[in-house]
Scaffold this active site. Sequence first.
Site, PDB file in Angstrom:
ATOM      1  CG  ASN A 113      -1.817   1.133   1.359  1.00 48.53           C
ATOM      2  OD1 ASN A 113      -1.821   2.004   0.496  1.00 48.53           O
ATOM      3  ND2 ASN A 113      -2.597   1.171   2.422  1.00 48.53           N
ATOM      4  NE  ARG A 158      -6.233   1.488   0.091  1.00 49.41           N
ATOM      5  CZ  ARG A 158      -6.530   2.014   1.259  1.00 49.41           C
ATOM      6  NH1 ARG A 158      -5.718   1.858   2.278  1.00 49.41           N
ATOM      7  NH2 ARG A 158      -7.644   2.672   1.418  1.00 49.41           N
ATOM      8  CG  HIS A 213     -12.387   4.465   2.939  1.00 51.92           C
ATOM      9  ND1 HIS A 213     -12.977   5.574   3.495  1.00 51.92           N
ATOM     10  CD2 HIS A 213     -11.065   4.602   3.144  1.00 51.92           C
ATOM     11  CE1 HIS A 213     -12.031   6.364   4.004  1.00 51.92           C
ATOM     12  NE2 HIS A 213     -10.865   5.791   3.797  1.00 51.92           N
ATOM     13  NE  ARG A 254      -8.327  13.057   3.376  1.00 49.60           N
ATOM     14  CZ  ARG A 254      -8.430  11.754   3.124  1.00 49.60           C
ATOM     15  NH1 ARG A 254      -9.211  11.330   2.153  1.00 49.60           N
ATOM     16  NH2 ARG A 254      -7.774  10.871   3.836  1.00 49.60           N
ATOM     17  CD  GLU A 296      -8.496  -0.349   4.249  1.00 49.85           C
ATOM     18  OE1 GLU A 296      -7.801  -0.152   5.273  1.00 49.85           O
ATOM     19  OE2 GLU A 296      -8.890   0.568   3.525  1.00 49.85           O
TER      20      GLU A 296
END
Length: 391
Positions: free
Chosen positions: A8, A89, A177, A237, A375
């Site tokens: 990732n 990923r 996600h 964010r 994940e």
Amino acid sequence: MRTILVINAGSSSLKFQLFDVESGAPRRAIRGQMDGIGVHPRLKATDGAGATLVDRAETAVLDLPSAVEATRAWFQTLGGARIDAIGHRVVHGGPDFDHPVLIDDAVLDRLDRLSPLAPLHQPNNLAPIRLAREINPDVPQVACFDTAFHRGHPAFADCYALPRALHDEGIRRYGFHGLSYEYIAHRLPEVAPKVAGGRVLAAHLGSGASMCAMRGGRGVECTMGFTALDGLPMGTRPGQLDPGVVLHLIEEKGMTAAEVTRLLYHEAGLKGLSGISNDVRVLLASDDPAAALALDHFAWRCGLHAGGLAAALGGLDAFVFTAGIGENSPAVRARVAERLAWLGAELDPDANAAGATVISTPASRVTLLVIPTDEELMIARHTLALIGTAA
Ligand code: AMP
């Protein structure tokens, strides 16, 4: 030992996990990351039991390629493990990739062409793929997309009310996600079989935060859209923002695109609003009213978005908390659960404080769940499945 390496790669960190797949089901053997690339690079890794394998500053890691090289050099000192495949990923699979794929020249070319849609992430995701192909072209590589889980949305959900030509250029909702939500969808039948096939809202509340509405284990709607800026407020964010704010920043305040990008990705959210921190732990511990305001805003927006997604599902059978905040903060879970009370959600405070899997009362009309996400395991499973079919 047969292994699968999961990568990732971001702009400042390279995360990796090695899974032992000898038995057919991936078992985590190593978890590590190179942090602070280009600033204060540090390589850390632990084994499957959590024991430290390495934790050291690196001097010459200035960019992602040198991070890959330094990590590879450390891996080689371990000896033994043969890497059978690498799973990556990849943030963007565009409108078409609705499942993971084995990477070949044509796939890499298509993924490259998606880079303008995710300029901060996609090039970093693709760089280690290219490097690994150069170093060892015989090791199969698999791309697993953050967007793929959302590709079953109805067309009317994934468009913006903009001229159709812009949609055709790719300006539309994608959702993110997805690997986290897919993992949750796989876990649900095990942990909550009665509601797994029903109307479920999953809330991935970490430094990035989003919610996904699922029906029958498939994505229906997501709070993130064209980019991972939309939807819930996050660590740094802002989440959903009137686009007029961006126009104002450019036209009236004279900010450049790069300055607005920096503001929206790194200076906004809980950090910007509180002026204290992006970390929920720090905000919860603070008695500064600005910290309380930021947390109130977060819970409020979670409630608003949950209401919208519950409308998309026509009601709600279960709500799942996951990721750093969702898995670890009883206080935030309680505040979000309060905002679901109108849907019939009733929190069991003791189960919540204890971090149980089911944190709602038996009478609750919405089952409240805490499911740690994984994940990387999802990527390892996909990679194993694809090299299995290729062999
Ligand atoms: P993630 O991106 O999923 O790793 O989540 C990281 C975020 O989780 C951090 O920035 C914290 O805000 C939050 N977090 C982690 N542990 C806790 C905790 N015990 N209580 C509240 N928030 C936490």
